[in-house]
Design a protein around this motif. Structure first.
Motif, PDB file in Angstrom:
ATOM      1  N   ASP A   1       0.885  -1.168   0.000  1.00  0.00           N
ATOM      2  CA  ASP A   1       0.000   0.000   0.000  1.00  0.00           C
ATOM      3  C   ASP A   1       0.921   1.216   0.000  1.00  0.00           C
ATOM      4  O   ASP A   1       2.127   1.098   0.245  1.00  0.00           O
ATOM      5  N   MET A   2       0.370   2.387  -0.245  1.00  0.00           N
ATOM      6  CA  MET A   2       1.237   3.564  -0.330  1.00  0.00           C
ATOM      7  C   MET A   2       1.082   4.494   0.876  1.00  0.00           C
ATOM      8  O   MET A   2       1.933   4.558   1.749  1.00  0.00           O
ATOM      9  N   ASP A   3      -0.038   5.210   0.945  1.00  0.00           N
ATOM     10  CA  ASP A   3      -0.247   6.168   2.040  1.00  0.00           C
ATOM     11  C   ASP A   3      -0.358   5.437   3.369  1.00  0.00           C
ATOM     12  O   ASP A   3      -1.174   4.527   3.524  1.00  0.00           O
ATOM     13  N   GLY A   4       0.468   5.833   4.320  1.00  0.00           N
ATOM     14  CA  GLY A   4       0.431   5.194   5.628  1.00  0.00           C
ATOM     15  C   GLY A   4       1.271   3.936   5.710  1.00  0.00           C
ATOM     16  O   GLY A   4       1.399   3.354   6.787  1.00  0.00           O
ATOM     17  N   THR A   5       1.848   3.520   4.578  1.00  0.00           N
ATOM     18  CA  THR A   5       2.680   2.316   4.551  1.00  0.00           C
ATOM     19  C   THR A   5       4.084   2.643   4.075  1.00  0.00           C
ATOM     20  O   THR A   5       5.059   2.462   4.794  1.00  0.00           O
TER      21      THR A   5
ATOM     22  N   PHE B   1       1.964  -5.543   2.252  1.00  0.00           N
ATOM     23  CA  PHE B   1       2.122  -4.635   3.392  1.00  0.00           C
ATOM     24  C   PHE B   1       1.068  -3.537   3.348  1.00  0.00           C
ATOM     25  O   PHE B   1       0.881  -2.887   2.317  1.00  0.00           O
ATOM     26  N   GLY B   2       0.425  -3.287   4.483  1.00  0.00           N
ATOM     27  CA  GLY B   2      -0.536  -2.188   4.548  1.00  0.00           C
ATOM     28  C   GLY B   2      -0.814  -1.772   5.975  1.00  0.00           C
ATOM     29  O   GLY B   2      -0.436  -2.474   6.929  1.00  0.00           O
ATOM     30  N   ASP B   3      -1.492  -0.622   6.117  1.00  0.00           N
ATOM     31  CA  ASP B   3      -1.712  -0.069   7.458  1.00  0.00           C
ATOM     32  C   ASP B   3      -3.176  -0.028   7.873  1.00  0.00           C
ATOM     33  O   ASP B   3      -3.489   0.490   8.946  1.00  0.00           O
TER      34      ASP B   3
END
Length: 223
Positions: free
Chosen positions: A9-13, A168-170
């Motif tokens: 994931d991008m934002d927050g990760t 991977f993610g948040d």
């Protein structure tokens, strides 16, 4: 189990982008003379794409008007495009983790609900030394996470089986995406959501520092 690809994931990760997102949202709200939101409020609104962010940010009666949502989204996109990397930066340890994975010849990819134009520009500017095999963002006509279609397509293009992918993610959306695609779900605690959300969404691994992952799972080049 050996893992042969990593999708993020991008934002927050990968990046802490909440300040730039919040500034873009509040500029849009100011334009329409709506009250602004705090950083923490906006932190809870992200994760399901820009349209859903705008629907959550504007007054409820306006969110029911599809034409207005479209107009406000277009205005927000213009506001945000001016500041994609003004305050946004990688989280501590992320560049090092990516470099280690790259040195192991592990294919890297991004699957985000962020607008595609924004994801492409941010990756290029923030991670110039890292090669991402695929960068998949929000595009018209394509399903958003937690639908697994886009994430699964990445695995197919890279040439790995779902069970060989570490995702991977948040957020809960990310964990659901990983589960739906058959990936290993790795929740990161430095992002936009509390660790409790990752636990409740059945993250298989939870990490507090990017480099911890190398103590927990084995990455190996696909032969």
């Amino acid at each position: 189990m050996i893992y042969r690809a990593a999708i993020f994931d991008m934002d927050g990760t990968l990046v802490n982008s909440i300040a730039d997102i919040a500034d873009g949202v509040n500029e849009m709200l100011e334009h329409y003379k709506f009250p602004p939101h705090t950083l923490d409020e906006i932190r809870q609104m992200v994760g399901n794409g820009a349209r859903k962010l705008i629907e959550r940010a504007i007054p409820a009666e306006k969110a029911a008007d599809k034409n207005f949502v479209r107009e406000a989204l277009d205005y927000y996109n213009g506001c945000y495009a001016k500041r994609l990397t003004v305050k946004t930066c990688p989280y501590d340890g992320i560049p090092e983790m990516l470099k280690i994975l790259q040195s192991k010849k592990i294919p890297l990819a991004v699957c985000t609900n962020k607008q595609k134009f924004a994801a492409d520009e941010m990756i290029t500017k923030i991670f110039p030394e890292i090669h991402f095999a695929e960068i998949v963002g929000d595009e018209h006509g394509k399903p958003k996470k937690p639908d697994p279609t886009r994430a699964s397509d990445i695995a197919k293009k890279i040439g790995v089986r779902p069970e060989e992918v570490a995702y991977f993610g948040d957020t809960a959306v990310d964990m659901e995406t990983a589960h739906n695609a058959g990936f290993l779900s790795i929740g990161v605690t430095w992002g936009f959501r509390p660790e409790s959300e990752l636990v409740e969404s059945n993250a298989e691994i939870i990490i507090h520092n990017p480099l911890e992952i190398f103590d927990m799972i084995k990455f190996e080049e696909h032969e």
